[in-house]
Design a protein around this motif. Structure first.
Motif, short mmCIF file in Angstrom:
data_model
loop_
_atom_site.label_atom_id
_atom_site.label_comp_id
_atom_site.label_asym_id
_atom_site.label_seq_id
_atom_site.Cartn_x
_atom_site.Cartn_y
_atom_site.Cartn_z
N TRP A 282 56.68 40.49 55.06
CA TRP A 282 57.94 40.81 55.67
C TRP A 282 58.84 40.78 54.80
O TRP A 282 59.40 40.14 54.04
CB TRP A 282 58.31 39.84 56.85
CG TRP A 282 59.12 40.16 57.81
CD1 TRP A 282 60.52 39.76 57.61
CD2 TRP A 282 59.34 40.91 58.59
NE1 TRP A 282 61.35 40.11 58.54
CE2 TRP A 282 60.71 41.13 59.17
CE3 TRP A 282 58.35 41.93 59.20
CZ2 TRP A 282 61.02 41.85 60.36
CZ3 TRP A 282 58.74 42.79 60.30
CH2 TRP A 282 60.07 42.95 60.67
N SER B 295 54.95 50.10 64.15
CA SER B 295 54.28 49.28 65.06
C SER B 295 53.78 47.70 64.22
O SER B 295 53.81 46.78 65.01
CB SER B 295 52.97 49.82 65.37
OG SER B 295 52.26 50.07 64.38
N ALA B 296 53.59 47.99 63.02
CA ALA B 296 53.30 46.83 62.39
C ALA B 296 54.23 45.63 62.46
O ALA B 296 54.03 44.31 62.33
CB ALA B 296 52.83 46.92 60.69
N ARG B 297 55.50 46.04 62.30
CA ARG B 297 56.56 45.09 62.27
C ARG B 297 56.91 44.61 63.63
O ARG B 297 57.31 43.58 64.08
CB ARG B 297 58.00 45.85 61.82
CG ARG B 297 57.97 46.27 60.13
CD ARG B 297 59.29 46.48 59.58
NE ARG B 297 58.81 46.59 58.12
CZ ARG B 297 59.93 47.01 57.31
NH1 ARG B 297 61.10 47.15 57.72
NH2 ARG B 297 59.58 47.33 55.89
N GLN C 197 54.39 42.12 64.30
CA GLN C 197 54.92 40.77 63.58
C GLN C 197 56.00 40.13 64.39
O GLN C 197 55.82 38.86 64.67
CB GLN C 197 55.30 41.07 62.18
CG GLN C 197 55.71 39.64 61.59
CD GLN C 197 54.72 38.58 61.24
OE1 GLN C 197 53.60 38.87 60.29
NE2 GLN C 197 54.49 37.54 61.96
#
Length: 335
Positions: free
Chosen positions: A42, A275-277, A280
């Motif tokens: 991140w 989408s990954a963030r 998370q």
């Protein structure tokens, strides 16, 4: 009215604010836990911004600030709450939809509600991240000038002299507005809606006697109820708030058999955030909202955390929108 210990402590203090309540019910040794390590992968180039569409002191603001503290601990980076009030939250969602699609800017959205045409929404400029919590609202009036004894007495007065009665909310099309119009529909009254810029401003209006009633979230009203500045007539949920307002009936108990509405808050980001963030952020917020300290903080306000995936948020909001838009059209507050 029987008053829980923590509310007696708040009532005895010099200030009556949503922040005083938050400190009273959220403070515990666990809230001083050490800052967690940042999650791998991140980015940490800048602080996170968490936008709220209402001034400080209301339910959405107070809930967001608590969650932001815990998110900062979990990620190891600053999370700055920004109040961008205006147009019943539309200014805030517009700012979030226009933000860089990097996952650093979030917005708290409230529902159920009726958004103005053209306002960004889930699937139209914004995408869901996670739910925060769901909880009741409460109808209150000032204690000055011998208020009606209970809800039925109040409604009788409102039918007898409709021009004398109005109710404050945090804005047009908000959950509180829908709750007030549901009261009018089921009670056969025509109590006038008076929208304010936020919950704290509406509280000032009813405490100061500028309006005879207010329909607002429970969280910011607790210290005013505890101190005797306002009278609580009924909560909007199907169950009483046993932890904090055990003597305040539900609308159903007070004679409105089909009355049941709760407000909820969710977190959203710009539609093109990867989408990954989003995934998370969803994991972090779900962990925060289901943590022991957050559950205890919410319990005394009658709120419950809502956990789920972004897809769950979309499904939940879609069902709520369909239900309450149909109602809003039926009572003439939406097209």
């Amino acid at each position: 009215m029987t008053m829980p210990v923590f509310l007696r402590r708040v009532a005895a203090g010099a200030k009556f604010s949503a922040f005083a309540v938050l400190a009273a019910f959220a403070a515990s040794p666990s809230t001083a836990a050490p800052r967690g390590a940042a999650a791998a992968g991140w980015p940490h180039e800048k602080p996170m911004a968490w936008i709220v569409g209402f001034p400080p002191g209301g339910t959405a603001d107070t809930l967001t600030r608590r969650a932001a503290v815990l998110l900062s601990r979990k990620t190891g980076q600053p999370v700055v709450v920004e109040n961008r009030a205006g147009a019943s939250g539309a200014v805030a969602v517009q700012a979030a939809a226009s933000a860089a699609a990097d996952g650093y800017t979030m917005v708290t959205m409230a529902g159920p509600g009726i958004d103005a045409q053209g306002t960004p929404a889930l699937g139209n400029g914004l995408q869901p991240v996670a739910m925060l919590a769901k909880g009741p609202m409460v109808l209150v009036g000032p204690m000055a000038n011998a208020p009606p004894a209970d809800l039925q007495a109040l409604l009788a007065e409102a039918r007898r002299n409709p021009k004398a009665w109005s109710y404050a909310t945090s804005g047009t099309g908000t959950p509180q507005h829908l709750a007030g119009e549901l009261l009018n529909r089921l009670a056969g009254t025509s109590i006038l809606h008076v929208p304010y810029k936020g919950g704290a401003q509406a509280i000032g209006g009813v405490v100061g006697g500028q309006v005879p009633l207010a329909m607002l979230g429970v969280m910011p009203l607790l210290p005013y109820i505890a101190s005797g500045k306002v009278k609580a007539y009924a909560v909007t949920s199907a169950s009483r708030l046993r932890a904090t307002l055990p003597d305040v009936p539900t609308m159903q108990e007070a004679g409105l058999a089909d009355y049941d509405i709760s407000q909820w808050n969710l977190v959203a980001v710009a539609e093109k955030v990867p989408s990954a963030r989003v995934a998370q952020l969803n994991r972090w917020i779900n962990e925060i909202m289901t943590s022991r300290e957050m559950k205890e903080a919410l319990r005394v306000t009658g709120c419950v955390p809502l956990e789920g995936s972004p897809a769950f948020v979309s499904s939940f909001v879609r069902a709520e929108d369909e239900k309450w838009r149909a109602f809003a059209r039926a009572v003439g507050i939406a097209n």
